[in-house]
Design a protein around this motif. Sequence first.
Motif, PDB file in Angstrom:
ATOM      1  N   ASP A 167       0.844  -1.191   0.000  1.00 40.15           N
ATOM      2  CA  ASP A 167       0.000   0.000   0.000  1.00 40.15           C
ATOM      3  C   ASP A 167       0.880   1.242   0.000  1.00 40.15           C
ATOM      4  O   ASP A 167       1.176   1.810   1.043  1.00 40.15           O
ATOM      5  CB  ASP A 167      -0.907   0.006   1.229  1.00 40.15           C
ATOM      6  CG  ASP A 167      -1.890  -1.147   1.223  1.00 40.15           C
ATOM      7  OD1 ASP A 167      -2.438  -1.447   0.149  1.00 40.15           O
ATOM      8  OD2 ASP A 167      -2.089  -1.753   2.284  1.00 40.15           O
ATOM      9  N   ASP A 214      -0.583   6.818   6.221  1.00 42.25           N
ATOM     10  CA  ASP A 214      -1.624   6.146   7.001  1.00 42.25           C
ATOM     11  C   ASP A 214      -2.974   6.820   6.811  1.00 42.25           C
ATOM     12  O   ASP A 214      -4.017   6.154   6.808  1.00 42.25           O
ATOM     13  CB  ASP A 214      -1.252   6.134   8.484  1.00 42.25           C
ATOM     14  CG  ASP A 214      -0.093   5.196   8.780  1.00 42.25           C
ATOM     15  OD1 ASP A 214       0.135   4.252   7.987  1.00 42.25           O
ATOM     16  OD2 ASP A 214       0.591   5.401   9.799  1.00 42.25           O
ATOM     17  N   LEU A 264      -4.555   5.421   3.706  1.00 42.78           N
ATOM     18  CA  LEU A 264      -5.038   4.071   3.986  1.00 42.78           C
ATOM     19  C   LEU A 264      -6.317   4.102   4.812  1.00 42.78           C
ATOM     20  O   LEU A 264      -7.275   3.378   4.519  1.00 42.78           O
ATOM     21  CB  LEU A 264      -3.969   3.257   4.728  1.00 42.78           C
ATOM     22  CG  LEU A 264      -2.745   2.858   3.925  1.00 42.78           C
ATOM     23  CD1 LEU A 264      -1.707   2.193   4.832  1.00 42.78           C
ATOM     24  CD2 LEU A 264      -3.140   1.918   2.802  1.00 42.78           C
ATOM     25  N   ASP A 265      -6.334   4.943   5.842  1.00 38.64           N
ATOM     26  CA  ASP A 265      -7.520   5.054   6.699  1.00 38.64           C
ATOM     27  C   ASP A 265      -8.727   5.541   5.902  1.00 38.64           C
ATOM     28  O   ASP A 265      -9.838   5.029   6.068  1.00 38.64           O
ATOM     29  CB  ASP A 265      -7.248   5.991   7.879  1.00 38.64           C
ATOM     30  CG  ASP A 265      -6.232   5.426   8.865  1.00 38.64           C
ATOM     31  OD1 ASP A 265      -5.988   4.189   8.837  1.00 38.64           O
ATOM     32  OD2 ASP A 265      -5.680   6.222   9.648  1.00 38.64           O
ATOM     33  N   ARG A 285      -9.906   2.698   3.643  1.00 37.72           N
ATOM     34  CA  ARG A 285     -10.547   1.671   4.462  1.00 37.72           C
ATOM     35  C   ARG A 285     -11.952   2.120   4.878  1.00 37.72           C
ATOM     36  O   ARG A 285     -12.925   1.368   4.784  1.00 37.72           O
ATOM     37  CB  ARG A 285      -9.689   1.369   5.689  1.00 37.72           C
ATOM     38  CG  ARG A 285     -10.043   0.107   6.411  1.00 37.72           C
ATOM     39  CD  ARG A 285      -9.038  -0.217   7.534  1.00 37.72           C
ATOM     40  NE  ARG A 285      -7.718  -0.553   6.997  1.00 37.72           N
ATOM     41  CZ  ARG A 285      -6.618   0.208   7.165  1.00 37.72           C
ATOM     42  NH1 ARG A 285      -6.653   1.316   7.866  1.00 37.72           N
ATOM     43  NH2 ARG A 285      -5.467  -0.172   6.643  1.00 37.72           N
ATOM     44  N   ALA A 286     -12.065   3.373   5.334  1.00 38.92           N
ATOM     45  CA  ALA A 286     -13.362   3.903   5.768  1.00 38.92           C
ATOM     46  C   ALA A 286     -14.349   3.958   4.597  1.00 38.92           C
ATOM     47  O   ALA A 286     -15.527   3.592   4.760  1.00 38.92           O
ATOM     48  CB  ALA A 286     -13.177   5.291   6.381  1.00 38.92           C
ATOM     49  N   ALA A 325     -14.319   2.118   1.861  1.00 38.64           N
ATOM     50  CA  ALA A 325     -14.676   0.746   1.497  1.00 38.64           C
ATOM     51  C   ALA A 325     -15.716   0.184   2.465  1.00 38.64           C
ATOM     52  O   ALA A 325     -16.719  -0.407   2.037  1.00 38.64           O
ATOM     53  CB  ALA A 325     -13.424  -0.132   1.480  1.00 38.64           C
ATOM     54  N   GLU A 326     -15.499   0.376   3.754  1.00 44.46           N
ATOM     55  CA  GLU A 326     -16.446  -0.131   4.759  1.00 44.46           C
ATOM     56  C   GLU A 326     -17.813   0.534   4.618  1.00 44.46           C
ATOM     57  O   GLU A 326     -18.843  -0.132   4.700  1.00 44.46           O
ATOM     58  CB  GLU A 326     -15.894   0.095   6.169  1.00 44.46           C
ATOM     59  CG  GLU A 326     -14.753  -0.837   6.519  1.00 44.46           C
ATOM     60  CD  GLU A 326     -14.127  -0.514   7.874  1.00 44.46           C
ATOM     61  OE1 GLU A 326     -14.645   0.353   8.618  1.00 44.46           O
ATOM     62  OE2 GLU A 326     -13.077  -1.129   8.179  1.00 44.46           O
ATOM     63  N   GLN A 372     -14.664  -4.702   0.487  1.00 35.73           N
ATOM     64  CA  GLN A 372     -13.537  -5.210   1.274  1.00 35.73           C
ATOM     65  C   GLN A 372     -12.261  -4.654   0.653  1.00 35.73           C
ATOM     66  O   GLN A 372     -11.980  -4.911  -0.516  1.00 35.73           O
ATOM     67  CB  GLN A 372     -13.503  -6.737   1.257  1.00 35.73           C
ATOM     68  CG  GLN A 372     -12.332  -7.303   2.013  1.00 35.73           C
ATOM     69  CD  GLN A 372     -12.222  -8.807   1.879  1.00 35.73           C
ATOM     70  OE1 GLN A 372     -12.986  -9.451   1.184  1.00 35.73           O
ATOM     71  NE2 GLN A 372     -11.236  -9.370   2.548  1.00 35.73           N
ATOM     72  N   LEU A 373     -11.512  -3.880   1.429  1.00 36.64           N
ATOM     73  CA  LEU A 373     -10.287  -3.258   0.926  1.00 36.64           C
ATOM     74  C   LEU A 373      -9.212  -4.320   0.697  1.00 36.64           C
ATOM     75  O   LEU A 373      -8.900  -5.094   1.600  1.00 36.64           O
ATOM     76  CB  LEU A 373      -9.774  -2.203   1.912  1.00 36.64           C
ATOM     77  CG  LEU A 373      -8.539  -1.424   1.484  1.00 36.64           C
ATOM     78  CD1 LEU A 373      -8.839  -0.556   0.267  1.00 36.64           C
ATOM     79  CD2 LEU A 373      -8.029  -0.574   2.631  1.00 36.64           C
ATOM     80  N   GLU A 397      -6.197  -3.438  -1.412  1.00 35.46           N
ATOM     81  CA  GLU A 397      -4.967  -2.649  -1.436  1.00 35.46           C
ATOM     82  C   GLU A 397      -5.343  -1.201  -1.634  1.00 35.46           C
ATOM     83  O   GLU A 397      -6.462  -0.883  -2.033  1.00 35.46           O
ATOM     84  CB  GLU A 397      -4.005  -3.110  -2.535  1.00 35.46           C
ATOM     85  CG  GLU A 397      -4.462  -2.783  -3.940  1.00 35.46           C
ATOM     86  CD  GLU A 397      -3.450  -3.142  -5.001  1.00 35.46           C
ATOM     87  OE1 GLU A 397      -2.299  -3.485  -4.672  1.00 35.46           O
ATOM     88  OE2 GLU A 397      -3.800  -3.069  -6.180  1.00 35.46           O
ATOM     89  N   SER A 398      -4.411  -0.330  -1.358  1.00 34.98           N
ATOM     90  CA  SER A 398      -4.672   1.095  -1.483  1.00 34.98           C
ATOM     91  C   SER A 398      -3.510   1.746  -2.206  1.00 34.98           C
ATOM     92  O   SER A 398      -2.368   1.644  -1.775  1.00 34.98           O
ATOM     93  CB  SER A 398      -4.839   1.714  -0.094  1.00 34.98           C
ATOM     94  OG  SER A 398      -4.973   3.106  -0.188  1.00 34.98           O
TER      95      SER A 398
END
Length: 160
Positions: free
Chosen positions: A102, A120, A123-124, A127-128, A130-131, A136-137, A139-140
């Motif tokens: 990532d 980070d 990535l956060d 992830r947020a 995607a959720e 479902q994450l 890769e970023s």
Amino acid sequence: MALPSSLPLPRVYGQLEVGLHQGGRRLTPQRRRVLDLFESIGSGIHLSAEEVHHQLLEAKLRVSLATIYRTLRLLVEMGFLHELEISEGGHRFELASHDTPDHHHLVCVSCGRTEEFESDQVLDAGRAAAERIGFQLLESTLNVRALCPSCQRSSVISSV
């Protein structure tokens, strides 16, 4: 640049050979030369097909540009290389790394210079998002288009 003549990572070649064989292909000297080049420069270095061709020619290793394009596509499909699309349809390739899957790129829209960075916060945010949407994450990656310092200076000089 001197490329290794021996197999630096037999395990990688074994995986490549098995994958090629399953697809009805084989590990040719030309494919091995392209992978050797990326193994020798390591992850984080982004090369275009033309740069791969130039470096192989400098090392006195003859591989046609058409073969390099086909090999790069194949190595991306098999997961050995990552492809980065840059402005005006250009593409750069880097060795796939499990150490930093990532990571993100700053890409100069003028000269194509590419620099990696990790974040980070990116990535956060991925992830947020995607959720929130129910994904479902896996890769970023983020590609930031910008002007590098050298091209900034050139554009200031040319506008004066």
